[in-house]
Design an enzyme around this catalytic site. Structure first.
Site, PDB file in Angstrom:
ATOM      1  N   CYS A   1       0.854  -1.196   0.000  1.00 52.42           N
ATOM      2  CA  CYS A   1       0.000   0.000   0.000  1.00 52.42           C
ATOM      3  C   CYS A   1       0.889   1.245   0.000  1.00 52.42           C
ATOM      4  CB  CYS A   1      -0.897   0.028   1.239  1.00 52.42           C
ATOM      5  SG  CYS A   1      -1.930  -1.425   1.473  1.00 52.42           S
TER       6      CYS A   1
ATOM      7  N   CYS B   1     -34.710  -3.001   9.217  1.00 50.10           N
ATOM      8  CA  CYS B   1     -33.688  -2.201   9.901  1.00 50.10           C
ATOM      9  C   CYS B   1     -34.372  -1.099  10.705  1.00 50.10           C
ATOM     10  CB  CYS B   1     -32.728  -1.564   8.896  1.00 50.10           C
ATOM     11  SG  CYS B   1     -31.913  -2.708   7.774  1.00 50.10           S
TER      12      CYS B   1
ATOM     13  N   HIS C   1     -33.863   0.430  14.478  1.00 50.24           N
ATOM     14  CA  HIS C   1     -32.896   1.530  14.482  1.00 50.24           C
ATOM     15  C   HIS C   1     -33.491   2.890  14.110  1.00 50.24           C
ATOM     16  CE1 HIS C   1     -29.760  -1.261  15.430  1.00 50.24           C
ATOM     17  NE2 HIS C   1     -30.098  -2.037  14.418  1.00 50.24           N
TER      18      HIS C   1
ATOM     19  N   CYS D   1     -27.655  -8.882  12.081  1.00 47.03           N
ATOM     20  CA  CYS D   1     -28.971  -8.266  12.276  1.00 47.03           C
ATOM     21  C   CYS D   1     -30.044  -9.056  11.529  1.00 47.03           C
ATOM     22  CB  CYS D   1     -28.958  -6.825  11.770  1.00 47.03           C
ATOM     23  SG  CYS D   1     -28.167  -5.665  12.892  1.00 47.03           S
TER      24      CYS D   1
END
Lengths: 140, 109, 287
Positions: C103, C203, C207, C248
């Site tokens: 990198c 979701c 949330h 989740c």
């Protein structure tokens, strides 16, 4: 579909448990034995030792704990509700700046955390605190 | 030796004679407790760091006996009294016989 | 922050059964996050316009955690994730593949990439697709280094992502959602509001409608991803965004999408954009 909370908890545990804990917990005898191994059965008093632990730990896998017993030779840390009660023993050398230490420990559920200090005169000090452990809603 | 073990220590660079300095240490290690089973139901063997020591100029600061109840990536904070310029030596002892070491220098005025 | 303690308003019976257990753990939701005493983070701010009033304010997941967990992210030595940032620096400086490049060959230092984390995922003109930071890293690894692509949530990949997050800390998340990225963003929004699994939860169920409430004893956040990768106390390692998405969706008792799937790439863009205005704060510490 309808599902009550108990059913949900059950399926959650089953599905999420690719890796599971063995279900054993230390008995009161195990805890006494661990204490006696350190104190030789001597009485303990509660002045001069401080144990700082969260009242509620957000996750039992990583619980910050601090012990402090000015002048101690050694402090043993025990978790009464773990499969084995022993956690760590801090032996302080001549270059120690204080007889105090912090670490992060595993607690397998709500239980008492116990710290016992051995003093140079052969006496022992004991502090104890109950720690509640949060059971998370989201397995991963 | 456990894979990819990285020790970290934090010690002040300078102090005055007689100062008590705070020391923090952290090491990457799985601390496999021997209390868990894998997906096939087999117990995963215990593999932990079982002892940690810190010395300053050859004098012991702390010597910790560690059980499987210490968390993954063991963290310790403690303090030392420094009366002279010198070097802290940190040593972690693995169940498998590996020893991990780190050092930190401090200048005492 | 009274708005966060809202009445329960749930669409699904199954989800109702899950939530609203007594709140026992109190987090300091008004605390400010200053890392190492001098790096100030934006952990609460007005929601971006494109949320159309679904949220008034956005909050970093840090604000929902307990005092002890919050403290672990306030100092780089106390944050165990920084161990893995150090391992990321080693990878950054190590040549891999047939081209002999690391990198560092192109980018010199990680700090030169400090602006990257805040604007990903982003549209890649050359490839004609939205790229996440994971995809961008793998483009470098395969094309400039001539090495095998790193696994989506492999240790090396997540460590590199933690490094890029750490040098970007304090930059303001500003993910572009217009132009050619719009279609992917809309697909992500669609997924965000789709109910999945036996529990029929989206979701948004947790949330958006229930952040600040408790799911069993867990204090629900807004599901912001500005803190990823995140070191979880639960598994004591770095966790990628897509592995969290998987967790989740799995918890709704559904088959999940794969890490790196078009669905999760779109969802990552959409969820990242919900955090426009918060600061990059990875690698964070969560429960």
């Amino acid at each position: 579909m309808e599902m009550n909370r108990r059913q949900f908890v059950g399926t959650g545990v089953g599905a999420a448990a690719a890796i599971t804990l063995l279900p054993s917990v230390a008995t009161a005898q195990d805890v006494d034995a661990a204490i006696n191994a350190f104190t030789g059965g001597a009485d303990t008093s509660s002045d001069g030792i401080t144990l700082i632990a969260p009242e509620i730990a957000e996750n039992g896998n990583t619980v910050p704990i601090e012990v402090d017993a000015p002048g101690a030779e050694a402090i043993i840390l025990l978790a009464a509700g773990n499969p084995s009660p022993d956690v760590a023993t801090f032996n302080f050398g001549p270059a120690a700046g204080a007889q105090a230490a912090s670490t992060r420990i595993r607690l397998a559920g709500e239980q008492d955390v116990i710290a016992i200090a051995r003093m140079p005169d052969g006496t022992f000090l004991r502090a104890q605190q109950e720690v509640k452990v949060t059971i998370g809603g989201c397995g991963g | 030796m456990a894979d990819n073990v990285t020790p970290r220590v934090r010690v002040p660079r300078e102090a005055s004679a007689g100062d008590v300095v705070s020391i923090r240490t952290l090491i990457s290690h799985p601390m496999e407790s021997g209390q868990r089973r894998d997906g096939d139901g087999n117990v995963i063997p215990r593999s932990i760091i079982n002892r940690f020591t810190c010395d300053f100029n050859g004098e012991n600061v702390i010597d910790v006996t560690i059980e499987p109840a210490v968390s993954t990536n063991p963290y310790f904070q403690f303090s030392a009294v420094v009366n002279e310029t010198g070097t802290f030596n940190f040593t972690w002892y693995d169940d498998d016989g590996s020893v991990y070491e780190d050092t930190a220098d401090i200048t005492v005025a | 922050m009274k708005k966060m303690q809202k009445a329960l308003a749930l669409g699904s019976v199954a989800a109702m059964a899950l939530m609203g257990t007594a709140a026992t753990l109190s987090a300091d939701e008004d605390a400010d996050l200053i890392i190492n005493g001098d790096m100030e983070m934006i952990v609460r701010t007005e929601a971006p316009d494109h949320l159309d009033g679904h949220l008034n304010m956005i909050y970093s997941g840090w604000t929902f955690r307990s005092d002890e967990t919050q403290a672990m992210q306030m100092d780089d030595f106390d944050n165990p994730a920084m161990l893995f940032v150090e391992q990321g620096i080693e990878i950054f400086n190590t040549a891999m593949g047939t081209e002999g490049n690391s990198c560092a060959t192109c980018h010199e230092t990680p700090e030169n990439l400090s602006e990257v984390r805040a604007v990903y995922p982003q549209w890649d003109e050359e490839r004609g697709e939205v790229q996440t930071i994971t995809m961008q890293i793998n483009e470098c690894v395969t094309e400039r280094m001539g090495a095998e692509a790193l696994g989506w949530s492999s240790r090396d990949m997540v460590n590199l992502e933690a490094l890029l997050a750490s040098v970007g800390r304090g930059t303001v998340v500003n993910v572009a959602i217009d132009g050619p990225a719009r279609e992917t963003w809309e697909m992500g929004r669609e997924i965000y509001y789709t109910e999945y699994g036996i529990l029929e939860m989206s979701c948004a169920t947790c949330h958006e409608q229930n952040y600040g409430n408790y799911i069993r004893a867990d204090h629900l956040s807004q599901g912001q991803i500005n803190g990823f990768p995140t070191y979880r106390l639960k598994n004591a390692r770095l966790n990628s965004t897509h592995s969290r998405f998987r967790g989740c969706i799995r918890d709704t008792r559904a088959e999940t999408f794969a890490e790196g799937s078009p669905e999760f790439i779109a969802l990552e863009l959409y969820v990242a954009s919900r955090g426009n205005g918060l600061t990059v704060e990875g690698p964070s510490v969560r429960n």
